[in-house]
Design an enzyme around this catalytic site. Structure first.
Site, PDB file in Angstrom:
ATOM      1  N   CYS A   1      89.486 119.204 -47.525  1.00  0.00           N
ATOM      2  CA  CYS A   1      90.127 118.015 -47.685  1.00  0.00           C
ATOM      3  C   CYS A   1      88.971 117.541 -49.010  1.00  0.00           C
ATOM      4  O   CYS A   1      89.525 117.111 -50.110  1.00  0.00           O
ATOM      5  CB  CYS A   1      90.166 117.055 -47.057  1.00  0.00           C
ATOM      6  SG  CYS A   1      91.679 117.623 -45.811  1.00  0.00           S
TER       7      CYS A   1
ATOM      8  N   TYR B   1      82.700 122.954 -56.595  1.00  0.00           N
ATOM      9  CA  TYR B   1      83.398 123.826 -57.363  1.00  0.00           C
ATOM     10  C   TYR B   1      84.293 122.786 -58.012  1.00  0.00           C
ATOM     11  O   TYR B   1      84.872 121.889 -57.635  1.00  0.00           O
ATOM     12  CB  TYR B   1      83.989 124.731 -56.667  1.00  0.00           C
ATOM     13  CG  TYR B   1      85.278 125.357 -57.537  1.00  0.00           C
ATOM     14  CD1 TYR B   1      84.957 126.586 -58.016  1.00  0.00           C
ATOM     15  CD2 TYR B   1      86.432 124.893 -57.220  1.00  0.00           C
ATOM     16  CE1 TYR B   1      86.117 127.231 -58.710  1.00  0.00           C
ATOM     17  CE2 TYR B   1      87.564 125.865 -58.168  1.00  0.00           C
ATOM     18  CZ  TYR B   1      87.012 126.865 -58.864  1.00  0.00           C
ATOM     19  OH  TYR B   1      88.137 127.403 -59.504  1.00  0.00           O
TER      20      TYR B   1
ATOM     21  N   CYS C   1      95.806 118.959 -43.171  1.00  0.00           N
ATOM     22  CA  CYS C   1      95.255 117.648 -42.492  1.00  0.00           C
ATOM     23  C   CYS C   1      95.980 116.335 -43.321  1.00  0.00           C
ATOM     24  O   CYS C   1      96.759 116.547 -44.374  1.00  0.00           O
ATOM     25  CB  CYS C   1      93.844 117.503 -43.286  1.00  0.00           C
ATOM     26  SG  CYS C   1      92.612 118.994 -42.450  1.00  0.00           S
TER      27      CYS C   1
ATOM     28  N   TRP D   1      87.913 122.849 -60.265  1.00  0.00           N
ATOM     29  CA  TRP D   1      88.990 123.509 -60.541  1.00  0.00           C
ATOM     30  C   TRP D   1      89.089 123.474 -62.169  1.00  0.00           C
ATOM     31  O   TRP D   1      89.307 122.473 -62.601  1.00  0.00           O
ATOM     32  CB  TRP D   1      90.183 122.674 -59.869  1.00  0.00           C
ATOM     33  CG  TRP D   1      91.392 123.553 -59.834  1.00  0.00           C
ATOM     34  CD1 TRP D   1      91.665 124.966 -60.442  1.00  0.00           C
ATOM     35  CD2 TRP D   1      92.899 123.143 -59.897  1.00  0.00           C
ATOM     36  NE1 TRP D   1      92.942 125.273 -60.191  1.00  0.00           N
ATOM     37  CE2 TRP D   1      93.594 124.043 -59.902  1.00  0.00           C
ATOM     38  CE3 TRP D   1      93.087 121.817 -59.277  1.00  0.00           C
ATOM     39  CZ2 TRP D   1      95.034 123.809 -59.796  1.00  0.00           C
ATOM     40  CZ3 TRP D   1      94.583 121.766 -59.061  1.00  0.00           C
ATOM     41  CH2 TRP D   1      95.359 122.505 -59.131  1.00  0.00           C
TER      42      TRP D   1
ATOM     43  N   GLU E   1      95.055 113.898 -44.971  1.00  0.00           N
ATOM     44  CA  GLU E   1      94.473 113.699 -46.147  1.00  0.00           C
ATOM     45  C   GLU E   1      95.347 114.364 -47.230  1.00  0.00           C
ATOM     46  O   GLU E   1      95.916 114.001 -48.209  1.00  0.00           O
ATOM     47  CB  GLU E   1      93.077 113.700 -46.737  1.00  0.00           C
ATOM     48  CG  GLU E   1      92.310 113.185 -45.701  1.00  0.00           C
ATOM     49  CD  GLU E   1      91.660 113.642 -44.349  1.00  0.00           C
ATOM     50  OE1 GLU E   1      90.578 113.190 -44.157  1.00  0.00           O
ATOM     51  OE2 GLU E   1      92.439 114.442 -43.826  1.00  0.00           O
TER      52      GLU E   1
ATOM     53  N   ARG F   1      89.997 107.100 -32.009  1.00  0.00           N
ATOM     54  CA  ARG F   1      88.697 107.860 -32.170  1.00  0.00           C
ATOM     55  C   ARG F   1      88.146 107.155 -33.529  1.00  0.00           C
ATOM     56  O   ARG F   1      87.025 107.445 -33.780  1.00  0.00           O
ATOM     57  CB  ARG F   1      88.893 109.519 -32.510  1.00  0.00           C
ATOM     58  CG  ARG F   1      89.315 110.198 -31.357  1.00  0.00           C
ATOM     59  CD  ARG F   1      89.503 111.691 -31.464  1.00  0.00           C
ATOM     60  NE  ARG F   1      90.783 111.843 -32.302  1.00  0.00           N
ATOM     61  CZ  ARG F   1      90.894 112.791 -33.252  1.00  0.00           C
ATOM     62  NH1 ARG F   1      89.874 113.820 -33.700  1.00  0.00           N
ATOM     63  NH2 ARG F   1      92.035 113.077 -33.626  1.00  0.00           N
TER      64      ARG F   1
ATOM     65  N   CYS G   1      87.370 116.718 -44.157  1.00  0.00           N
ATOM     66  CA  CYS G   1      86.727 118.270 -43.621  1.00  0.00           C
ATOM     67  C   CYS G   1      86.358 118.431 -45.348  1.00  0.00           C
ATOM     68  O   CYS G   1      86.677 118.135 -46.292  1.00  0.00           O
ATOM     69  CB  CYS G   1      87.832 119.043 -43.065  1.00  0.00           C
ATOM     70  SG  CYS G   1      89.150 119.620 -43.926  1.00  0.00           S
TER      71      CYS G   1
END
Length: 147
Positions: free
Chosen positions: A93, A129, A56, A131, A58, A84, A90
């Site tokens: 991302c 989550y 994507c 990391w 980003e 748009r 998403c």
């Protein structure tokens, strides 16, 4: 509750929109992203669509920023081609942005509802989550506990 700020970086939205209008052509590049670095620079990128799951805009922005020496981003926005407008990140991302920039502000919404989500991108990804490599205690240098 999602954190908000009344300030919306309109210059950042316009930078992404300009890239979407001028660089997104055909099915290969359909989204543009812009990020404001801590030093005030605006960095832009486009997605690399591919049926295997290309990155994507980003995610391309993260690499582009690093290539330009901008390792800290304050705010990001994504804009779709064909006028748009602002498109929220998403799920993938959101997770990557959280991992790289936990305090990042993200511009979301459409039309007169455009707003900046502040405090932390975690507001867009509740119960996320984390990391483990990014959560090392200060006295450890390796994820497995060895120095």
């Amino acid at each position: 509750m999602t954190g908000r700020t009344d300030h919306v970086d309109r210059e950042l939205i316009e930078a992404a929109a300009r890239v979407a209008r001028t660089r997104c052509r055909g099915d290969d590049h359909t989204m543009a992203a812009a990020g404001r670095a801590r030093d005030g620079r605006i960095i832009t990128a486009v997605n690399a669509y591919h049926f295997t799951g290309g990155p994507c805009a980003e995610l391309v922005l993260i690499g582009t920023a690093a290539a330009q020496g901008a390792y800290e981003l304050d705010t990001v926005v994504a804009v779709g081609d064909r006028d748009r407008g602002v498109v929220p990140p998403c799920g993938r991302c959101r997770q990557v942005l959280l991992d790289y920039y936990p305090a990042l502000r993200v511009i979301v919404g459409a039309g007169d509802r455009v707003r900046t989500v502040a405090i932390a991108i975690a507001d867009l990804l509740p119960e996320s989550y984390v990391w483990a490599d990014h959560q090392l205690p200060a006295d450890r240098t390796e994820p497995n506990g060895t120095d």
